[in-house]
Every structure is written in structure tokens, then in C-alpha cells.
Design a protein around this motif. Structure first.
Motif, short mmCIF file in Angstrom:
data_model
loop_
_atom_site.label_atom_id
_atom_site.label_comp_id
_atom_site.label_asym_id
_atom_site.label_seq_id
_atom_site.Cartn_x
_atom_site.Cartn_y
_atom_site.Cartn_z
N VAL A 263 -39.56 -48.42 -54.09
CA VAL A 263 -40.44 -47.25 -54.03
C VAL A 263 -39.73 -46.02 -54.57
O VAL A 263 -40.28 -45.24 -55.36
CB VAL A 263 -40.90 -47.00 -52.58
N SER A 264 -38.47 -45.83 -54.17
CA SER A 264 -37.71 -44.66 -54.61
C SER A 264 -37.55 -44.64 -56.12
O SER A 264 -37.76 -43.60 -56.75
CB SER A 264 -36.33 -44.67 -53.94
N ALA A 265 -37.21 -45.79 -56.72
CA ALA A 265 -36.99 -45.86 -58.16
C ALA A 265 -38.28 -45.60 -58.93
O ALA A 265 -38.30 -44.82 -59.91
CB ALA A 265 -36.42 -47.22 -58.53
N VAL A 266 -39.36 -46.23 -58.52
CA VAL A 266 -40.64 -46.09 -59.23
C VAL A 266 -41.19 -44.68 -59.06
O VAL A 266 -41.68 -44.07 -60.01
CB VAL A 266 -41.65 -47.14 -58.74
N ALA A 267 -41.12 -44.15 -57.84
CA ALA A 267 -41.65 -42.80 -57.59
C ALA A 267 -40.88 -41.75 -58.37
O ALA A 267 -41.47 -40.82 -58.94
CB ALA A 267 -41.58 -42.51 -56.09
N GLU A 268 -39.56 -41.88 -58.42
CA GLU A 268 -38.75 -40.91 -59.14
C GLU A 268 -39.05 -40.93 -60.63
O GLU A 268 -39.15 -39.89 -61.27
CB GLU A 268 -37.27 -41.19 -58.89
N ALA A 269 -39.19 -42.15 -61.19
CA ALA A 269 -39.46 -42.27 -62.63
C ALA A 269 -40.84 -41.72 -62.98
O ALA A 269 -41.03 -41.13 -64.05
CB ALA A 269 -39.37 -43.74 -63.05
N ALA A 270 -41.81 -41.89 -62.07
CA ALA A 270 -43.18 -41.47 -62.36
C ALA A 270 -43.48 -40.05 -61.92
O ALA A 270 -44.51 -39.48 -62.29
CB ALA A 270 -44.15 -42.43 -61.67
N GLY A 271 -42.60 -39.49 -61.09
CA GLY A 271 -42.82 -38.13 -60.63
C GLY A 271 -43.90 -38.01 -59.57
O GLY A 271 -44.66 -37.03 -59.55
N VAL A 272 -43.99 -39.01 -58.69
CA VAL A 272 -44.97 -38.97 -57.60
C VAL A 272 -44.22 -38.95 -56.27
O VAL A 272 -43.05 -39.38 -56.19
CB VAL A 272 -45.92 -40.19 -57.65
#
Length: 286
Positions: A263-272
């Protein structure tokens, strides 16, 4: 920082860009270097001789192979040549050495010793594709070859969701359709892109348009030749929905990653927000 040896005691290492496909793109300095270098380290010695013949230049120095598998083994002898006062010319099959091609190791080693290193600039698939793409390219990044494995490729694409620069990468023609299809899923069907094939060669082709169109073209196949892809920068106002990112989280978890880390990696990359994505991932998991 290495100490520079006395000028009379050393030669120099010369990295030179070679034509992508058209021999007449060779610079006058490259022609002179091929004719006069004491040693030429070539990624493919046959292609070097073919280029020299096309340019009408004779090779007077020693020619040695210098491809990925032997790069480390060739390093000591080539550095010895420079120390002994010889000019070592380093060339790859096409474009600039050390840019997704052999060359980095010997430059780093020579620089560490303070040995003279210079470059003969010239053709590059990266900048050629950028200017032909028709996309804004005042700022860009180069990502080498796209990852081969599906999971790694998807995670790489996720880092480009909010990328504010144009992105250039290389891809095998055999994997292009798969990569573009994944890009549609992760980056969106409307993200602008260009697929550049066989740059500067007889069958040069540049296809421009939204990712969905380019993916459909590649799927029809077969795609042949050397491929360079340019992705448009992400639009500043477009942010992916949390729901659209849940699948990426579950894929990472299926590959063995912990849910919170995914979750942390995907959220950070997507800016959510991580909290929102974590909640959505928990709901769909249940």
C-alpha cells in the motif's frame, strides 16, 4: 580522487558514439579515431569492421571484443594500455557507450585513477526518439530497458503514474505488445506516447498517439527492429482513483510483499493517501 599521472606516461580512453543505422551519421572525429586508435574495444568486432568499411577507413590498431560478458575481464588490459600511453577507443554497436551498453565500468575505473577520459559525441536513440515523438521534452528521464517480468514491469510502471517528465525506454519487439498493454492498465488508455522503430534506418517508423492505440497496433504484430518508446509526462491535474490502484496492491501482495508495504509503495507512486488505499485494499480482500 586519483592522482593524474604525468602527461607523457599515459594515453587516453575515448568513448565514441556510433551511427544508429546510417553510416553517414558518423562524425569526422569518429572516422579519424577509428583510423588512428592504438586499441579499439568494440561490442561486436564484426560490426566495427563493417562500419569501418562503409566509411572507407582502415583500422590500424588492435581490435578486441568488449561486450557484457567479457567487460570485466577486459578491464585490466585496457587500463594497462592507457597507462602505457596508448589511445583506447571504446565503441558499441550503435549509439553512445555506457548508455544501456558496455562502458560504465572502464570509465569509472579510469576516472578513479585519474587517467584521461574523453568522449566523441554523436547519435543517440534516446534524444532522437524524444525529438521525433512530438511530445513535450524540455524535461525527460531515461529508464533503460523495461523490466522483463510482468510483476516487476507493473511496479515500474506504477512509479511513472505521476511522473512529471517525459520518459524514454527501450523494449524488445517481442515484448512490446505486452508492455504497452500493461501501460494502458497502469497509466491509462489516454496517456500520450510514441513508439519509434528502426531509427535512422531504411524502415524507420514513428507511431504517435494514446497508449490504447499504440497497444492495439503492437498487438496486431509482428513488430520488428529496435524499439525506443517515449511516454508523455503525466498531466498535472490527473490523479488516479484509489479504486483503480487496489489491483496493483493485491498483485504485490500475491508476489509475497506485506500489505502495508505494498500500500505504501503504490500510494506514494500514485500520490494518493495511504490510509484511503489501505482501507480500500482491506475491503476488497475481504
Amino acid at each position: 580522487m586519483g592522482a593524474v599521472p604525468p602527461e607523457s606516461a599515459v594515453g587516453r580512453l575515448v568513448l565514441a558514439a556510433t551511427p544508429l543505422g546510417h553510416a553517414r551519421d558518423a562524425s569526422a572525429r569518429l572516422i579519424d579515431a577509428i583510423a588512428t586508435a592504438d586499441v579499439i574495444a568494440a561490442e561486436d568486432t564484426r560490426r566495427l569492421r563493417t562500419l569501418a568499411a562503409a566509411l572507407g577507413v582502415g583500422i590500424t590498431g588492435k581490435v578486441v571484443s568488449h561486450y557484457d560478458a567479457v567487460e570485466a575481464a577486459r578491464l585490466p588490459a585496457l587500463l594497462d594500455d592507457v597507462r602505457a600511453g596508448r589511445t583506447v577507443l571504446l565503441v558499441t554497436d550503435a549509439g553512445m557507450p555506457a548508455v544501456s551498453d558496455p562502458g560504465f565500468r572502464i570509465v569509472a575505473a579510469a576516472a578513479a585513477e585519474g587517467l584521461p577520459v574523453t568522449c566523441l559525441p554523436g547519435p543517440s536513440a534516446v534524444t532522437t526518439a524524444l525529438v521525433l515523438s512530438g511530445l513535450p521534452c524540455e524535461r525527460f528521464c531515461f529508464d533503460g530497458f523495461a523490466p522483463r517480468r510482468a510483476g516487476e514491469r507493473r511496479r515500474w510502471l506504477e512509479t511513472l503514474v505521476g511522473e512529471s517528465r517525459a520518459v524514454v525506454f527501450f523494449e524488445s519487439p517481442h515484448r512490446l505488445a505486452e508492455t504497452l498493454a500493461a501501460a494502458v492498465e497502469v497509466l491509462g488508455a489516454d496517456r500520450g506516447a510514441a513508439v519509434c522503430r528502426e531509427l535512422t534506418k531504411k524502415h524507420e517508423e514513428v507511431l504517435r498517439g494514446p497508449l490504447a492505440e499504440l497497444a492495439a497496433w503492437a498487438e496486431e504484430g509482428p513488430v520488428r527492429g529496435e524499439i525506443t518508446v517515449v511516454l508523455a509526462a503525466a498531466a498535472p491535474s490527473t490523479a488516479p482513483s484509489v479504486a483503480s490502484l487496489v489491483g496493483a496492491v493485491h498483485e504485490r501482495v500475491a508476489d509475497g510483499e506485506r500489505l502495508k508495504s505494498a500500500v505504501s509503495a503504490v500510494a506514494e507512486a500514485a500520490g494518493v493517501p495511504k490510509r484511503d488505499l489501505y482501507a480500500a485494499a482491506l475491503v476488497t480482500k475481504e
